[in-house]
Design a protein around this motif. Sequence first.
Motif, PDB file in Angstrom:
ATOM      1  N   ALA A 227       4.025  -0.978   3.732  1.00 52.20           N
ATOM      2  CA  ALA A 227       3.940   0.210   3.194  1.00 52.20           C
ATOM      3  C   ALA A 227       5.124   0.352   2.092  1.00 52.20           C
ATOM      4  O   ALA A 227       6.195  -0.109   2.281  1.00 52.20           O
ATOM      5  CB  ALA A 227       4.116   1.057   4.400  1.00 52.20           C
TER       6      ALA A 227
ATOM      7  N   THR B 244      -2.926   1.686   4.267  1.00 44.51           N
ATOM      8  CA  THR B 244      -1.620   2.191   4.775  1.00 44.51           C
ATOM      9  C   THR B 244      -1.306   2.064   6.190  1.00 44.51           C
ATOM     10  O   THR B 244      -0.290   2.551   6.697  1.00 44.51           O
ATOM     11  CB  THR B 244      -1.232   3.541   4.156  1.00 44.51           C
ATOM     12  OG1 THR B 244      -1.932   4.494   4.445  1.00 44.51           O
ATOM     13  CG2 THR B 244      -1.107   3.561   2.528  1.00 44.51           C
TER      14      THR B 244
ATOM     15  N   ALA C  24       0.832  -1.140   0.053  1.00 45.14           N
ATOM     16  CA  ALA C  24      -0.017  -0.056   0.082  1.00 45.14           C
ATOM     17  C   ALA C  24       0.997   1.247   0.028  1.00 45.14           C
ATOM     18  O   ALA C  24       1.759   1.255   0.665  1.00 45.14           O
ATOM     19  CB  ALA C  24      -1.060  -0.150   1.293  1.00 45.14           C
ATOM     20  N   ALA C  25       0.470   2.114  -0.720  1.00 46.90           N
ATOM     21  CA  ALA C  25       1.069   3.646  -0.969  1.00 46.90           C
ATOM     22  C   ALA C  25      -0.093   4.694  -0.718  1.00 46.90           C
ATOM     23  O   ALA C  25      -1.037   4.721  -1.412  1.00 46.90           O
ATOM     24  CB  ALA C  25       1.995   3.653  -1.868  1.00 46.90           C
ATOM     25  N   LYS C  26       0.421   5.912   0.154  1.00 49.56           N
ATOM     26  CA  LYS C  26      -0.372   6.923  -0.093  1.00 49.56           C
ATOM     27  C   LYS C  26       0.547   8.230   0.310  1.00 49.56           C
ATOM     28  O   LYS C  26       1.382   8.084   1.351  1.00 49.56           O
ATOM     29  CB  LYS C  26      -1.422   6.700   1.110  1.00 49.56           C
ATOM     30  CG  LYS C  26      -2.539   8.146   1.086  1.00 49.56           C
ATOM     31  CD  LYS C  26      -3.648   7.820   1.929  1.00 49.56           C
ATOM     32  CE  LYS C  26      -3.040   7.645   3.379  1.00 49.56           C
ATOM     33  NZ  LYS C  26      -4.546   7.632   4.270  1.00 49.56           N
TER      34      LYS C  26
END
Length: 282
Positions: A250, A242, A216-218
């Motif tokens: 992450a 995230t 997950a990336a944000k």
Amino acid sequence: MRRFRTLLTTAVLATLVVGGTAGWASAGSVSAPNGPVQGTAAWLADDTLGRQLPDPATATPSEVAAFFAGLTDAQRQRLVAGDLEHATHVAVIVPGSDVDASRFDRTAQRAADLQAKAGDDTAVIAWAGYTTPSGVGLDQATGRLADSGAERLPRLTEGLDATGLPDPALFCHSYGSVVCGLAAPDTDASDIVVMGSPGMRADDVTALRTDAHVWAAKSAHDWIDRVPNVEVLGLSHGADPTSPGFGATALPADDVPAHDEYFAPGTSTLTAFAAIADGELR
């Protein structure tokens, strides 16, 4: 009563945040598809190969595989660019909102940017198999359209299986991550990568019921970061993938300037995406 007031306040806050970001557009919502995906009629009417193309709504993965196996090299090149037959790794881009036949260039560009960064033996597929939400409104906040997409995405992975290709890495942007979350139990993905995600309709990785590695990336510059990750009365999509408690790995995203820029050349996310697609990052 206190709990109810808390949930109601959160629901109103989610509505105000989403509405303030880009305008509440419930009047522009679209109907969940019950029949063929957009473009099916044009596909079936295409006679450039001199033979009937398989119906995307009814053909089984094995029938589609048999159809492509019977084409000449020249015929295949008319329908698809790249070389799936000899791919060691496969990546699939699952788009979010505002993507249709007339606005598919963004997804195609993301696929091209990932392809350019990945190795020569990695094939990247830009998928357009479901009706996406239009604008920011109720369709964005519910899982109605994602449910339809989640029924169709496994057909793609089954088709890859039917042709003997490796399990794909799914790269799911924004609302596309809701699709991937719902489809996760039924896909044979090696990896599920979500970015700019409003949630995956799951409390944590275990609830996704998948053997895939979940990433997950944000970005802190992404407006999605201002949308509360709750699910109330069918609105919103649950936990932030995230967040530490979700259990996804992450990915760095500090240099991503905006919600639509996770595949931008030069970003740390694109570098990580290419390594995942190539099977180099586990």
